[in-house]
Design an enzyme around this catalytic site. Structure first.
Site, short mmCIF file in Angstrom:
data_model
loop_
_atom_site.label_atom_id
_atom_site.label_comp_id
_atom_site.label_asym_id
_atom_site.label_seq_id
_atom_site.Cartn_x
_atom_site.Cartn_y
_atom_site.Cartn_z
N ARG A 81 32.50 32.28 46.60
CA ARG A 81 32.60 32.24 45.13
C ARG A 81 31.63 31.16 44.67
O ARG A 81 31.83 29.98 44.97
CB ARG A 81 34.03 31.92 44.67
CG ARG A 81 34.11 31.67 43.16
CD ARG A 81 35.52 31.67 42.62
NE ARG A 81 36.06 33.02 42.53
CZ ARG A 81 37.14 33.35 41.82
NH1 ARG A 81 37.79 32.44 41.13
NH2 ARG A 81 37.57 34.60 41.81
N HIS A 133 31.75 40.45 39.89
CA HIS A 133 33.03 40.20 40.59
C HIS A 133 33.51 41.54 41.19
O HIS A 133 34.50 42.11 40.74
CB HIS A 133 34.05 39.65 39.59
CG HIS A 133 35.28 39.07 40.20
ND1 HIS A 133 35.42 38.86 41.56
CD2 HIS A 133 36.45 38.65 39.64
CE1 HIS A 133 36.61 38.33 41.80
NE2 HIS A 133 37.25 38.20 40.65
N GLN A 183 37.25 42.52 42.33
CA GLN A 183 38.22 42.79 41.27
C GLN A 183 38.21 44.26 40.88
O GLN A 183 39.25 44.87 40.62
CB GLN A 183 37.90 41.92 40.05
CG GLN A 183 38.88 42.10 38.91
CD GLN A 183 40.26 41.57 39.23
OE1 GLN A 183 40.41 40.44 39.65
NE2 GLN A 183 41.29 42.38 39.03
N ASP A 227 38.71 40.27 29.25
CA ASP A 227 38.67 39.07 30.11
C ASP A 227 38.57 37.87 29.17
O ASP A 227 38.36 38.03 27.95
CB ASP A 227 37.43 39.18 31.03
CG ASP A 227 37.34 38.05 32.04
OD1 ASP A 227 38.35 37.35 32.28
OD2 ASP A 227 36.24 37.85 32.61
N CYS A 232 41.66 40.92 34.52
CA CYS A 232 41.56 40.38 35.88
C CYS A 232 42.43 39.14 36.07
O CYS A 232 42.78 38.81 37.19
CB CYS A 232 40.10 40.08 36.21
SG CYS A 232 39.34 38.84 35.14
N ARG A 234 44.67 43.43 44.56
CA ARG A 234 43.60 42.66 45.20
C ARG A 234 43.88 42.59 46.71
O ARG A 234 42.97 42.72 47.52
CB ARG A 234 43.55 41.23 44.62
CG ARG A 234 43.18 41.15 43.13
CD ARG A 234 41.74 41.55 42.88
NE ARG A 234 40.81 40.78 43.67
CZ ARG A 234 40.31 39.58 43.33
NH1 ARG A 234 40.63 39.05 42.18
NH2 ARG A 234 39.46 38.94 44.12
N1 NVA Z 1 35.02 35.85 33.69
C1 NVA Z 1 35.97 35.02 34.40
C2 NVA Z 1 36.66 35.80 35.49
C3 NVA Z 1 37.72 35.03 36.24
C4 NVA Z 1 38.33 35.81 37.35
C5 NVA Z 1 35.25 33.80 34.95
O1 NVA Z 1 34.17 33.95 35.51
O2 NVA Z 1 35.79 32.69 34.81
N1 CP Z 2 40.92 37.58 38.98
C1 CP Z 2 40.55 36.57 39.77
O1 CP Z 2 39.55 36.63 40.50
O2 CP Z 2 41.39 35.49 39.74
P1 CP Z 2 41.16 34.08 40.43
O3 CP Z 2 40.07 33.36 39.67
O4 CP Z 2 42.50 33.40 40.31
O5 CP Z 2 40.76 34.28 41.87
#
Ligand code: NVA
Ligand code: CP
Length: 295
Positions: free
Chosen positions: A100, A127, A130, A214, A254, A282
């Site tokens: 990540r 992502h 997801q 989101d 998500c 997931r």
């Molecule tokens: N768009 C959000 C998704 C979190 C799972 C982020 O990148 O923070």
């Molecule tokens: N949806 C998702 O990826 O959640 P987290 O940021 O908690 O991993």
């Protein structure tokens, strides 16, 4: 060269359908979970995570492997050890690497130097894990691929992944974002056949099988939070918005969610919301992914 899962475009539509079907099977038959036989997944998280971390870690344990959580704070990455060095070292020890990253480029560099599969656990642009869970959630309910999905809100990493999914799974994606928050222009050009842009959420949700949103402020954008809250006024998914979609439309997010911003409490807690199944899925889709890449 190992197979990597950096975006949904790395797999063929057939492979993606296989993952969804396999995840369905593994969810229904936990006693048939394949064994990863002590394989190790190294997990680098440059940003916070609840679902991604816990679902991968749980999947590895339930499949007889092991996951190692690595944060830059506690590793030499945080002290400036180059990505390409870390990738070459970790991939001589672990069987797979989950990343990540703030920048998608970091993930790509990691994959270029890794001898083992690298999985995208979220970057600033995509992502994909997801979307596997989201597709499984819809298919479980409807036994088919959606015809139309509507995306309301920020043209962010999740929105980009919905664009990839529309192309790979063959559904139409209607997107409504405020001015200045459109998804990446190149993606829109590349996948123009799958995507239509709207100015207002009310228009974009007409006829939708599935409505998704989101957060308005993604990780790393916290400095702009107040401005974003203002710019996104009118883009909350409310019951009134959901009423314009198909009567049996599902609502997905998500997570984590901000009630009263991108979604109302009534919608996320309401009968059309499938967000808890979506989160659970997931685990199941990632088991299928780990089996595909690591076995
Ligand atoms: N768009 C959000 C998704 C979190 C799972 C982020 O990148 O923070
Ligand atoms: N949806 C998702 O990826 O959640 P987290 O940021 O908690 O991993």
């Amino acid at each position: 060269m190992p197979r990597h899962f950096l975006t949904l475009l790395d797999f063929s539509p057939d492979e993606l359908h296989h993952l969804i079907e396999r995840a369905r099977f593994l969810k229904a038959h936990p006693n048939k979970t394949p064994s990863l036989n002590h394989k190790v997944l190294a997990m680098i998280f440059e940003k916070s995570s609840t679902r991604t971390r816990v679902s991968f870690e749980t999947a590895m344990v339930q499949m007889g492997g092991h996951a190692i959580f690595l944060s830059p704070r506690d590793t030499q990455l945080g002290r400036g050890e180059p990505i390409r060095d870390t990738a070459r070292v970790l991939s001589r020890m672990a069987n797979g690497i989950l990343v990540r990253a703030h920048l998608h480029q970091t993930l790509e560099e990691f994959a270029a130097y890794s001898k083992v599969p690298v999985i995208n656990a979220l970057t600033d642009t995509t992502h994909p894990c997801q979307l596997l869970a989201d597709l499984l959630t819809f298919v479980e309910r409807r036994h088919r691929i959606p015809i139309q999905v509507s995306w309301i809100g920020d043209g962010n990493n999740m929105c980009h992944t919905y664009i990839h999914a529309a192309h790979q799974f063959g559904f139409k994606l209607a997107i409504a974002t405020p001015p200045g928050y459109s998804p990446c222009g190149n993606l829109l050009k590349q996948f123009a056949n799958s995507v239509t842009l709207f100015e207002h959420p009310e228009e974009a949700v007409m006829g939708a099988d599935w409505v998704a949103t989101d957060v308005w402020t993604s990780m790393g954008q916290e400095r702009d939070e107040a401005k974003r809250r203002n710019d996104f006024k009118g883009f909350e998914v409310t019951e009134a918005i959901m009423q314009r979609a198909k009567p049996d439309a599902v609502f997905m997010h998500c997570l984590p969610a901000h009630r009263g911003e991108e979604v109302s409490d009534a919608v996320i807690e309401g009968p059309q919301s499938v967000v808890w199944e979506e989160a659970e899925n997931r685990l199941h889709t990632q088991k299928a992914l780990l089996e595909f890449l690591l076995l």
